[in-house]
Structure formats: C-alpha cells, structure tokens
Design a protein around this motif. Structure first.
Motif, PDB file in Angstrom:
ATOM      1  N   SER A   1     -58.139  27.222  91.842  1.00  0.00           N
ATOM      2  CA  SER A   1     -57.319  27.997  91.313  1.00  0.00           C
ATOM      3  C   SER A   1     -56.206  26.855  90.027  1.00  0.00           C
ATOM      4  N   SER A   2     -55.740  26.107  90.834  1.00  0.00           N
ATOM      5  CA  SER A   2     -54.442  25.576  89.529  1.00  0.00           C
ATOM      6  C   SER A   2     -55.337  23.974  88.890  1.00  0.00           C
ATOM      7  N   THR A   3     -56.287  23.946  88.888  1.00  0.00           N
ATOM      8  CA  THR A   3     -57.400  23.273  87.863  1.00  0.00           C
ATOM      9  C   THR A   3     -57.291  23.726  86.897  1.00  0.00           C
ATOM     10  N   ARG A   4     -58.087  25.222  87.227  1.00  0.00           N
ATOM     11  CA  ARG A   4     -58.085  26.108  85.857  1.00  0.00           C
ATOM     12  C   ARG A   4     -56.284  26.622  85.516  1.00  0.00           C
ATOM     13  N   LEU A   5     -55.593  27.224  86.478  1.00  0.00           N
ATOM     14  CA  LEU A   5     -54.212  26.873  84.667  1.00  0.00           C
ATOM     15  C   LEU A   5     -53.788  26.014  84.724  1.00  0.00           C
ATOM     16  N   ILE A   6     -54.007  24.227  84.980  1.00  0.00           N
ATOM     17  CA  ILE A   6     -54.111  23.462  83.787  1.00  0.00           C
ATOM     18  C   ILE A   6     -54.094  23.382  83.326  1.00  0.00           C
ATOM     19  N   LEU A   7     -55.656  23.351  83.021  1.00  0.00           N
ATOM     20  CA  LEU A   7     -56.712  23.294  82.146  1.00  0.00           C
ATOM     21  C   LEU A   7     -56.835  24.352  80.772  1.00  0.00           C
ATOM     22  N   SER A   8     -56.222  25.376  81.495  1.00  0.00           N
ATOM     23  CA  SER A   8     -55.542  26.705  80.456  1.00  0.00           C
ATOM     24  C   SER A   8     -54.800  26.858  79.615  1.00  0.00           C
ATOM     25  N   GLU A   9     -53.570  26.732  80.471  1.00  0.00           N
ATOM     26  CA  GLU A   9     -52.558  26.818  80.142  1.00  0.00           C
ATOM     27  C   GLU A   9     -51.704  25.643  80.031  1.00  0.00           C
ATOM     28  N   GLY A  10     -52.646  24.622  80.494  1.00  0.00           N
ATOM     29  CA  GLY A  10     -51.398  23.337  81.016  1.00  0.00           C
ATOM     30  C   GLY A  10     -49.755  23.830  81.530  1.00  0.00           C
ATOM     31  N   ASP A  11     -50.404  24.555  82.132  1.00  0.00           N
ATOM     32  CA  ASP A  11     -49.081  24.338  83.320  1.00  0.00           C
ATOM     33  C   ASP A  11     -49.635  25.690  84.258  1.00  0.00           C
ATOM     34  N   ALA A  12     -49.452  24.812  85.859  1.00  0.00           N
ATOM     35  CA  ALA A  12     -49.594  25.052  87.358  1.00  0.00           C
ATOM     36  C   ALA A  12     -48.652  25.345  88.138  1.00  0.00           C
ATOM     37  N   GLY A  13     -47.004  25.555  87.305  1.00  0.00           N
ATOM     38  CA  GLY A  13     -46.363  26.271  88.403  1.00  0.00           C
ATOM     39  C   GLY A  13     -45.674  25.468  88.680  1.00  0.00           C
ATOM     40  N   GLN A  14     -44.114  26.339  89.023  1.00  0.00           N
ATOM     41  CA  GLN A  14     -43.046  25.465  89.269  1.00  0.00           C
ATOM     42  C   GLN A  14     -43.078  24.647  90.781  1.00  0.00           C
ATOM     43  N   VAL A  15     -44.598  24.659  91.862  1.00  0.00           N
ATOM     44  CA  VAL A  15     -44.796  23.805  92.908  1.00  0.00           C
ATOM     45  C   VAL A  15     -44.844  22.019  92.607  1.00  0.00           C
ATOM     46  N   ILE A  16     -45.740  22.144  92.085  1.00  0.00           N
ATOM     47  CA  ILE A  16     -46.910  21.528  91.390  1.00  0.00           C
ATOM     48  C   ILE A  16     -45.886  20.544  90.689  1.00  0.00           C
ATOM     49  N   GLU A  17     -45.683  21.360  89.174  1.00  0.00           N
ATOM     50  CA  GLU A  17     -44.409  20.720  88.910  1.00  0.00           C
ATOM     51  C   GLU A  17     -42.997  19.905  88.999  1.00  0.00           C
ATOM     52  N   THR A  18     -42.623  20.255  90.046  1.00  0.00           N
ATOM     53  CA  THR A  18     -42.005  19.830  90.781  1.00  0.00           C
ATOM     54  C   THR A  18     -42.564  18.481  91.705  1.00  0.00           C
ATOM     55  N   PHE A  19     -43.049  18.290  92.434  1.00  0.00           N
ATOM     56  CA  PHE A  19     -43.770  17.607  93.300  1.00  0.00           C
ATOM     57  C   PHE A  19     -43.851  16.440  92.432  1.00  0.00           C
ATOM     58  N   GLY A  20     -45.031  16.799  90.993  1.00  0.00           N
ATOM     59  CA  GLY A  20     -45.806  15.554  90.847  1.00  0.00           C
ATOM     60  C   GLY A  20     -44.056  14.495  89.754  1.00  0.00           C
ATOM     61  N   ASN A  21     -43.197  15.214  89.151  1.00  0.00           N
ATOM     62  CA  ASN A  21     -42.025  15.140  88.854  1.00  0.00           C
ATOM     63  C   ASN A  21     -41.057  13.863  89.858  1.00  0.00           C
ATOM     64  N   PHE A  22     -40.904  14.570  90.869  1.00  0.00           N
ATOM     65  CA  PHE A  22     -40.320  13.787  92.283  1.00  0.00           C
ATOM     66  C   PHE A  22     -41.041  13.090  93.028  1.00  0.00           C
ATOM     67  N   VAL A  23     -42.529  12.517  93.476  1.00  0.00           N
ATOM     68  CA  VAL A  23     -42.585  11.705  93.944  1.00  0.00           C
ATOM     69  C   VAL A  23     -42.986  10.457  92.670  1.00  0.00           C
ATOM     70  N   ALA A  24     -43.365  11.210  91.855  1.00  0.00           N
ATOM     71  CA  ALA A  24     -44.342  10.297  90.544  1.00  0.00           C
ATOM     72  C   ALA A  24     -42.977   9.859  89.677  1.00  0.00           C
ATOM     73  N   GLY A  25     -41.637  10.499  89.910  1.00  0.00           N
ATOM     74  CA  GLY A  25     -40.322   9.766  89.356  1.00  0.00           C
ATOM     75  C   GLY A  25     -40.843   9.785  87.627  1.00  0.00           C
ATOM     76  N   ASN A  26     -41.530  10.717  86.756  1.00  0.00           N
ATOM     77  CA  ASN A  26     -41.775  10.123  85.628  1.00  0.00           C
ATOM     78  C   ASN A  26     -42.454   9.558  85.368  1.00  0.00           C
ATOM     79  N   ASN A  27     -43.361   8.789  86.430  1.00  0.00           N
ATOM     80  CA  ASN A  27     -43.920   8.045  85.899  1.00  0.00           C
ATOM     81  C   ASN A  27     -45.523   8.186  86.720  1.00  0.00           C
ATOM     82  N   TYR A  28     -46.155   8.495  86.154  1.00  0.00           N
ATOM     83  CA  TYR A  28     -48.055   9.715  86.647  1.00  0.00           C
ATOM     84  C   TYR A  28     -48.525   8.019  87.857  1.00  0.00           C
ATOM     85  N   ILE A  29     -48.062   6.756  87.233  1.00  0.00           N
ATOM     86  CA  ILE A  29     -48.948   5.474  87.716  1.00  0.00           C
ATOM     87  C   ILE A  29     -48.493   5.189  89.117  1.00  0.00           C
ATOM     88  N   VAL A  30     -46.701   5.149  89.354  1.00  0.00           N
ATOM     89  CA  VAL A  30     -46.705   5.484  90.379  1.00  0.00           C
ATOM     90  C   VAL A  30     -47.058   6.612  91.519  1.00  0.00           C
TER      91      VAL A  30
END
Length: 693
Positions: free
Chosen positions: A88-117
C-alpha cells in the motif's frame, strides 16, 4: 436468569472476538487492493510497530511455549499484514510521491537526509534478520520439532508409568499428554512458520528496489523532478518505507527466536538469566580483576574499564553476602525443625502399620534391576503388567511395593500378598533363563532350574550359551522378564484376594457416569457393596474376567431381590457371562472339548452336597473321592499328552460343589455347567469321569 446471563457472557465475547479476528484477516487482503489515504496508512503502520513490540515483550514473560501456542499463526498474520502495508505504501509513493508522515520521518531520522546511510542501515537490518535471527530460530525450531517427536513415545511411557504407579491421577495424565501433543505441534508449526519470515525479508528487499527504481523513473520522466531530485526524494521515502516494514519484522523474528529457545521454567526470563549469570560471585570477582587490569594498560580508556570493574566487584560482594545469609537462614530453619520434632511426639497413624496388598522383596544382588536410570527397570515393567491385568481381568490393582530385604539371599526374591509370602524364586542378573516346554534336549551348559511362573524345566546360562540356545529355537528370557512374569501370574492367581471393597467402589465409580441407573438400583437397595464384592471375588477365583461389569451388575439387580446367597448369585452371573467364559477354552476351530460326569456320579454328588461358609461341598466317602480323583488324573494326563484343551462339564446344580471339591487337587481345571454353554457353541465329548472304581 442472572446466572444464565453470566454463563453466556464469555461465549458471546469469544464469538465476537472470533468475528473481529476474521474481519481483520480478510481486511489484510483488502489493504493490498484498496488504496489507502496517508493518514490511515500512518495509523496502520503505528499499529504494526506496536503489535510487534507487544509480541516481543510477551515472549519475554512466557514461561514455556505452551503459553503462546498461537504464535505460529500470529506470525503468518503479522507477516501478511506487513507485506500488505508495504504494498500500500509503495502504491502511494509511486502514484503521489508521498507515503505519509511516519515513513517520511523514519527516512529522515534514520538516514539523516542521506539516503545512502539509510540504505546501508536497511541492508544491515535485513542481513541480521535473515542470516542471524531468522536462520537460527528456524534451525532451533527444526531440531526441537525432531527431538520432541522422537522423545514422545518415551515421555508417553513415563506418563503411563506414573499413572499406573499411582503417582498422578487420570486427569493429570490427560493434561500431560495434551501438553506433550501441543508442544510437538508447536515446534512443527514453527519449523514451517520461520520460512514466512525469510520470505518476508526477501519480499521487502524486492519491494524496496521496485519502489526506488519505479519512483525515480516515473517522477523524473512524468512528474517534473530532475534525476538527482528524484533519487534524493524517493531514496529517503523508499528507505523509510523499508525500515518501517523491517523493524517490526525484526522484532517479531527476535520474539520467535526467544520463544523457540525457551525451556519450560516456572521463573521469568529475567529471573532465569539473572540467576544463571550472577549466581557465582567467584566469577564476578575474576571478571572485575581482569577489567581493572585492562584499565591500567596504557592506551586503554581508564574510566569505562574501571567503572565496570568496580560495579562488577561490588555486585559479586553483594551476591556473596546474600548467599551466606541464605545458608545461615537454612541452617537456622533446619535446627528449628529438628527442635520442633524433638519437642513434639510423632503421631503414629493406623496406615503406617497396614500391610501392602501385594509387595515384592528382593535381595541386594537384584537391586540393579530396580534402577530407575535404566529405560527398562522393575518399576516400569510392573507398572505395565498392572495396566495389562486391568484390561485382561477388569480389576484396578493398587501400586505394588518394591523393597530390598537384606535377610534374603543375594539373588532371592519373594512375592507377598497381604504381608504373607505366596511365591519365591532365584534370579541371576548376569545370566539368562532358557526354557523349552518339551524339555531341553540339546547339550547346553547351564544351571538347572525351574521357570518360576509355570514350573517348566529350564537352565540359567551365560551370554555365550544364550546364543546357542537361540539357534536351537529355545525360549530365552532375561532375569527382569522372569521376575515380572512371575509377579503377573501370582497376581492373576490371587486376583480375588487383591479385590477389596475400596477397589470395588472405585470400579463402580469409574462407570457410574455412563451406567448410573443400574448402580443406583442395585446398591444399596438390593445388595450391599460387600455382597457385590463377594460375587466378583468368586468370579476372579475361577479366572473369569469382570471386564463386562455392566452385565454383572444387571444380573445381580435381576436376581438380588429374591436371592441373597453369593454362591447362587455367582452362578446366575456366570450364565450371563457364558460367552466370555467359554471363549477362553475353545480350540482353534472354535470347538469346546468336554469331560462329562457320569449320571450316577452326578446323582451321588447332588445328594451329598452340604452348605458351609466356604460354599457348597459334597460329602463323599474317602474311597469315592480317591476313585474320582484317580479317574480325573487319568483323563487329564491323556488329554494333555494329546494337546487337547478341555473343561469338565457338569449339571448346573452340582457345578459349585464340584469346583470346590476339585480346587485343591486340580486348581487349573475349569468346571462349567450346561447352562454356561452358548447354544451355538460346538461341543465334543472326549471322555467321562465317575466315582466307580
């Protein structure tokens, strides 16, 4: 009305919970098909993480796998739930470019604005889950399932042995068997359920790659993003999506590993680990010393090593003092208990002086036969024959006391009933008994003996001569089997003495749930419990099984109002059990061979019958008795030489008296009356007996 409402309430709650769970499981498929708004997806992702935490914490507080039998099914449901959210989240990411606040926060917090990390952390989590946690838990579940299944027969035999020896009740035995079956089913299910987690991790990697590549391709070509902007934006979202899915998956994988590696323990996991790690102060002192040495090594950080060294040393001191206090407390309690025993006289109960119904006493040389560390020992074997006799004869036998007796010879044993010796024998633990019904004719070296149960000629031989005997098809028996067989035959021969009022009461209580009508009708309005006991004892004395207890009770209820004599009542019961009695004496073709009594002899015996407290007995002249016994001896010897099984057939009116007269000289001879022969039973007369010389 209120009580009925209270009773129905748990059922209603259970049915409602079943409906809710069924709806939730079906909804998992719906999540895959129906697009979800970001806010609902956020809620479900938080619920998924919370559920994983609850499952992990719950496994830490379980004492055994039996407390969490639903875990394999729950593992499948949570895996499907995670995958549906991932899709379901993949559908949102591919269709709208957004998957909600939880996924975005996880990505920014863990990756630290660096998707390679973030990608590296995601890969590490997947590797740890697949190669370490899931792989190990799957292997433990597989081995546990195999060992549990292999050990089931032995555990079931142990449960049966405890039940037969009276250590546990039937309800406890049923509970143990049920728990054993549930444990085997659990490990078998976990062996397969672990594969779900492996597949989940692989699917998570594939979905993450598809989401990353698809998002970059779609939104860089159609959405107005540059390549680098799409990589940065969708890299963060994809990593967040993967972490939101894999973190709960890792938690549940850890929970499955903890659960399958747990052993049954009354303590919690914290108490168990704490007791194992911090129970030996000497180990803690050694660890503190080594840490202090490392702290003094140049280049090593002083503060961390020394802090841990001091903490470990103080903990060891506290544990040591605590153990000393426990020892002093135990000594004080023991002294107090001894003082109380000395101050108070020991009360003696009547049960301490009562003799056992049946007991086996062995010399000190036979004690190894009763060693409970051996898989096959005297205790287990005797428990097995008690159960076997219960099925064969229909009686409940008390546990058999086994004790050593230093007054006996080294290899002697005696069997006692009600404290009196009824049989004895000699065993050689390191030898084998060779038996051949027709006599041993081969030249086999051994010590001549008599097989104690049946009185057959036999030899005690060593291991070498045992192999020679087996080559000549002789029966070779180990000492334990010899003793157990002897005990079994003694119990069968004296079954009537082993059946007391208490045993009769337990027999009746055992069938009362199904046949309460006949029992309530019979006892105590028609007959007393003691009257029923006397009839059952008379049947057992003539080796008639009482397994058909319902027929016996119904017959007693039919005739008990008009007849009170136990001997006469027994004859009526025997006629009702005619098929049970006769089938033991039929040959292979279903033919009954009978010795008949001459009509003149029957008339003479009938006219001389007198009643006594021991039953009816004919009062004949000594020469008449001798002539009758000689005639029977001659007939039985001839038929035994021909291998023909037979019974003595008499008129119904003289059968009890005839049996009582012959019981001392011919205890094995079955005496049946004409009324005890079924109409469809084929009879062949093989001779007749009389008192005429």
């Amino acid at each position: 009305m209120d009580n009925q409402a209270v009773k129905k309430k748990p059922i209603v709650l259970t049915e409602s919970l079943n409906v809710i769970i069924a709806f939730a499981v079906v909804s998992v498929i719906g999540i895959i098909i129906i697009p979800l708004p970001p806010i609902i997806l956020d809620f479900l992702l938080v619920f998924n993480i919370s559920l994983a935490i609850i499952i992990l914490v719950l496994t830490l507080f379980t004492h055994s796998v039996l407390e969490f039998l639903s875990f394999p099914t729950l593992l499948l449901i949570t895996t499907m739930f995670r995958l549906s959210l991932n899709i379901s989240s993949t559908r949102l990411i591919l269709s709208e470019g957004d998957a909600g606040q939880v996924i975005e926060t996880f990505g920014n917090f863990v990756a630290g604005n660096n998707y390679i990390v973030g990608a590296v952390i995601f890969i590490i989590i997947v590797i740890v889950q697949m190669l370490v946690v899931t792989n190990g838990a799957s292997r433990v579940a597989e081995v546990s399932a195999r060992f549990t299944l292999d050990a089931m027969p032995g555990k079931q035999m142990a449960i049966d042995a405890d039940l037969n020896s009276g250590l546990i009740t039937e309800d406890v035995a049923k509970l143990r068997r049920s728990n054993l079956e549930k444990e085997a089913n659990f490990y078998g299910a976990m062996d397969g359920a672990s594969k779900f987690v492996k597949g989940d991790a692989i699917a998570g990697i594939i979905i993450t790659l598809v989401t990353l590549i698809g998002g970059i391709a779609i939104h860089s070509l159609q959405g107005g993003f540059t390549i680098m902007e799409a990589i940065n934006h969708f890299g963060i979202l994809t990593i967040g999506d993967g972490l939101v899915s894999q973190v709960p998956s890792l938690l549940i994988s850890v929970a499955s590993g903890i659960l399958v590696t747990r052993t049954a323990n009354e303590k919690g996991l914290g108490d168990t680990i704490g007791g194992d790690l911090f129970n030996t102060p000497q180990v803690m002192f050694i660890g503190a010393t080594l840490l202090a040495v490392f702290a003094l090594v140049p280049g090593f950080p002083f503060i961390p090593f020394m802090t841990l060294a001091v903490a470990l040393g103080v903990s060891g001191y506290l544990v040591n003092e605590g153990q000393k206090g426990k020892v002093k407390e135990e000594i004080a309690m023991q002294v107090q208990a001894v003082s109380a025993q000395e101050a108070e006289p020991v009360e003696e109960t009547a049960s301490q002086f009562q003799v056992d119904r049946i007991a086996v006493e062995i010399g000190y040389g036979l004690i190894p036969l009763a060693n409970e560390d051996q898989q096959s020992n005297l205790t287990n074997q005797i428990a097995a024959i008690r159960k076997q006799l219960s099925y064969e004869m229909g009686i409940l036998l008390n546990p058999i006391r086994i004790r050593d007796n230093l007054q006996l010879g080294q290899y002697d044993y005696v069997i006692k009933i009600k404290g009196n010796e009824v049989a004895q024998g000699v065993l050689y633990p390191d030898q084998f008994l060779v038996v051949e019904p027709g006599g041993i004719e081969e030249d086999i070296t051994g010590t001549p003996a008599k097989e104690p149960a049946f009185g057959l000629d036999a030899l005690w031989v060593n291991e070498k001569n045992k192999e020679i005997a087996e080559l000549h098809d002789y029966t070779v028996v180990d000492p334990l089997t010899v003793l157990v067989t002897h005990v079994k035959e003694v119990m069968k021969t004296n079954a009537d003495e082993l059946l007391g009022r208490q045993e009769v009461k337990e027999l009746l209580e055992g069938i009362k749930d199904q046949y309460n009508v006949v029992i309530d009708e019979l006892i105590p309005d028609i007959l007393q419990l003691g009257d029923v006991q006397k009839v059952l004892q008379r049947l057992l004395k003539e080796a008639v099984p009482i397994t058909d207890l319902v027929t016996i009770l119904e017959t007693l209820a039919d005739y008990g109002n008009t007849v009170k004599d136990p001997e006469t009542l027994t004859e009526y019961v025997r006629q009702a059990l005619k098929r049970t009695i006769v089938k033991e004496h039929l040959d292979r073709e279903g033919l009954l061979h009978v010795l008949t009594v001459h009509p003149d002899t029957e008339e003479r015996i009938a006219s001389s019958i007198q009643k006594s407290t021991q039953g009816s007995i004919p009062v004949l002249q000594p020469q008449e008795v001798n002539a009758l016994f000689d005639n029977i001896n001659e007939q039985t010897a001839m038929l035994a030489a021909q291998g023909i099984p037979f019974v003595l057939l008499t008129a119904p009116k003289i059968r009890p008296a005839m049996k009582n007269m012959l019981s001392f000289n011919f205890p094995e001879l079955a005496v049946l009356s004409l009324n005890e022969i079924p109409n469809d039973c084929a009879i062949e007369s093989v001779g007749f007996v009389s008192i005429n010389e």
